[in-house]
Design an enzyme around this catalytic site. Structure first.
Site, PDB file in Angstrom:
ATOM      1  N   LYS A   2       5.369   0.182  16.682  1.00  0.00           N
ATOM      2  CA  LYS A   2       5.222  -1.218  17.087  1.00  0.00           C
ATOM      3  C   LYS A   2       6.319  -2.043  16.435  1.00  0.00           C
ATOM      4  O   LYS A   2       6.239  -2.390  15.261  1.00  0.00           O
ATOM      5  CB  LYS A   2       3.867  -1.794  16.687  1.00  0.00           C
ATOM      6  CG  LYS A   2       3.588  -3.153  17.343  1.00  0.00           C
ATOM      7  CD  LYS A   2       2.532  -3.955  16.640  1.00  0.00           C
ATOM      8  CE  LYS A   2       3.113  -4.887  15.594  1.00  0.00           C
ATOM      9  NZ  LYS A   2       4.016  -5.921  16.166  1.00  0.00           N
ATOM     10  N   GLU A  47       5.347  -1.645   2.289  1.00  0.00           N
ATOM     11  CA  GLU A  47       6.525  -2.261   1.681  1.00  0.00           C
ATOM     12  C   GLU A  47       6.391  -3.751   1.939  1.00  0.00           C
ATOM     13  O   GLU A  47       6.527  -4.228   3.078  1.00  0.00           O
ATOM     14  CB  GLU A  47       7.810  -1.705   2.309  1.00  0.00           C
ATOM     15  CG  GLU A  47       9.075  -2.276   1.720  1.00  0.00           C
ATOM     16  CD  GLU A  47       9.153  -2.040   0.221  1.00  0.00           C
ATOM     17  OE1 GLU A  47       9.482  -3.012  -0.495  1.00  0.00           O
ATOM     18  OE2 GLU A  47       8.883  -0.917  -0.225  1.00  0.00           O
ATOM     19  N   CYS A  95      13.531  -8.966   1.853  1.00  0.00           N
ATOM     20  CA  CYS A  95      12.564  -8.763   0.777  1.00  0.00           C
ATOM     21  C   CYS A  95      13.264  -8.603  -0.560  1.00  0.00           C
ATOM     22  O   CYS A  95      12.658  -8.802  -1.619  1.00  0.00           O
ATOM     23  CB  CYS A  95      11.675  -7.576   1.070  1.00  0.00           C
ATOM     24  SG  CYS A  95      12.551  -6.041   1.391  1.00  0.00           S
ATOM     25  N   GLU A 118       7.226 -16.278  -2.470  1.00  0.00           N
ATOM     26  CA  GLU A 118       8.302 -15.815  -1.600  1.00  0.00           C
ATOM     27  C   GLU A 118       8.553 -16.852  -0.501  1.00  0.00           C
ATOM     28  O   GLU A 118       7.664 -17.150   0.296  1.00  0.00           O
ATOM     29  CB  GLU A 118       7.959 -14.461  -0.990  1.00  0.00           C
ATOM     30  CG  GLU A 118       9.111 -13.848  -0.216  1.00  0.00           C
ATOM     31  CD  GLU A 118       8.817 -12.447   0.285  1.00  0.00           C
ATOM     32  OE1 GLU A 118       9.740 -11.610   0.291  1.00  0.00           O
ATOM     33  OE2 GLU A 118       7.660 -12.187   0.666  1.00  0.00           O
TER      34      GLU A 118
END
Length: 431
Positions: free
Chosen positions: A106, A181, A215, A316
């Site tokens: 996906k 992750e 990231c 973040e």
């Protein structure tokens, strides 16, 4: 097949990079690097097909042989983000395939064309029909069903911490293998003895590459007080020269962010930083003029006088924003770097080998760089982080194979009689 896939991707590298620039906005040179990472991974993981090492060990019993082997698990559900739409699928699908699994993929809803192109190239490389399957759609329509499906024993997901927790909970009832992750709040430490020109180069590349949508982006810069003012001055001067624009234009340094929602989130953190008392040194606004108002452009932003506990130093942002934090010494720098919920990447700029080795030992991250930024991982070393960055697994390198295989231990007794381990041993050691 993976070698052929790598060769096909290399032949079409420019075309795929251009598609990436148009579909998600990444500057063309960075898009080409994204594609190159998948090429590298294809060749590396193709080579693992001749290794996939297990172990052979002596037995405690005579006339007995034993070994361990890796076995495929089954169907792998692969859910990937939009920010590295070719590289990250390669990190997941290629080791899954070389280990003998099949895949349901996906891709992110923001980058469906790139997901489709990836699968088309695998098919062109000879991967049989049904081995790699692509399903487009959102998390609720496709992602949740993939995670919960009883015939999908492995889920590998890259994305936000919140979604990663939801994936883990949804997979728990069936005890699925889950590889996560997740986020990062990465820091570059700059000591008084650092090469400041080199440090600025590393900060600019790490904080504003891919418009900060990595990231591993350096959203914090921890600076020893003796170098703080000079570094801040040099950094702001460099940042204000960065040119915003479409990724396919040669003179562009920073492209757009992915969509309006991201733009609004990034800008909201500028407001949060101001409210917390940080000093806005440059940027901090939605870009306009020269046609930039037709896209999702945000001015590269640097905050100064940031305290380690502020939200802009803890959460973040996933955009072109970084925060300068002043510290007294290396011990404080390491404590500040470690003082967040994530543990993906870290960096230190210093000319002192002793400080460098202390940082390598004490920084609690999965990746540490010395005299380089927080980005630049290569495919033959493990990629991943500590704490809330993931759940202990790694991508890339041989470590990736552990996600997509089960260990099987095999014992072959050729003595012609029943031998009982731990009982019928010929030699014993006194305690």
């Amino acid at each position: 097949m993976l070698f052929r896939f790598g060769a096909l991707l290399a032949e079409q590298k420019d075309d795929v990079a251009e598609l990436m620039t148009h579909e998600m906005g990444k500057v063309l040179a960075e898009a080409a690097g994204d594609v190159q990472e998948a090429i590298d991974m294809a060749y590396y993981m193709g080579g693992e097909g001749r290794r996939l090492f297990g172990q052979t060990t002596p037995s405690e019993l005579r006339d007995k042989f034993q070994m361990s082997v890796r076995m495929p698990v089954g169907v792998v559900g692969v859910i990937t983000p939009w920010n590295f739409p070719i590289a990250i699928p390669s990190w997941k699908m290629l080791p899954a395939l070389v280990c003998g699994n099949t895949v349901v993929f996906k891709p992110a809803t923001d980058t469906p064309l790139l997901g489709e192109r990836f699968v088309e190239l695998l098919a062109a490389a000879g991967v049989p029909a049904g081995v790699v399957n692509v399903v487009h759609g959102g998390g609720r329509d496709v992602g949740e069903r993939l995670v919960e499906h009883p015939d999908v024993p492995i889920i590998t997901f890259t994305g936000s911490r919140e979604t990663g927790v939801a994936v883990t909970k949804a997979a728990a009832d069936r005890l699925k293998h889950v590889h996560l992750e997740l986020g990062g709040k990465n820091a570059i430490i700059v000591m008084d003895d650092a090469d400041l020109d080199l440090a600025v180069d590393g900060i600019v590349w790490s904080a504003f590459g891919t418009s900060g949508q990595r990231c591993t982006a350096a959203s914090r810069v921890i600076v020893q007080e003796g170098a703080y003012d000079e570094l801040a001055s040099r950094l702001v001067a460099r940042v204000e020269k960065l040119r915003l624009g479409p990724g396919w234009e040669d003179e562009t340094d920073v492209g757009p962010v992915i969509n309006r929602s991201a733009l609004e989130k990034i800008h909201s953190y500028t407001g949060i930083g101001r409210e917390e008392g940080a000093k806005l040194l440059t940027g901090g606004e939605v870009a306009s003029g020269n046609g930039l108002d037709r896209g999702f452009y945000y001015r590269p932003t640097v905050f100064g006088e940031v305290e380690a506990g502020m939200r802009i130093a803890q959460e973040e942002i996933f955009g072109p924003t970084t925060a300068l934090i002043r510290v007294r010494d290396l011990d404080e720098a390491i404590a500040v770097s470690n003082g967040v919920q994530y543990g993906l990447s870290s960096s230190i700029f210093t000319r002192d080998v002793n400080k460098a080795f202390r940082a390598m030992r004490d920084l609690n991250t999965g990746i540490t760089y010395v005299n380089a930024g927080t980005i630049g991982a290569e495919v033959h070393l493990p990629f991943g982080g500590t704490k809330d960055t993931g759940n202990g697994h790694r991508e890339a390198g041989q470590a990736a194979l552990d996600v997509f295989t089960e260990w099987k231990s095999i014992y072959v007794d050729y003595s012609g009689k029943l031998q009982r381990a731990q009982i019928d041993t010929t030699d014993t050691l006194a305690p």
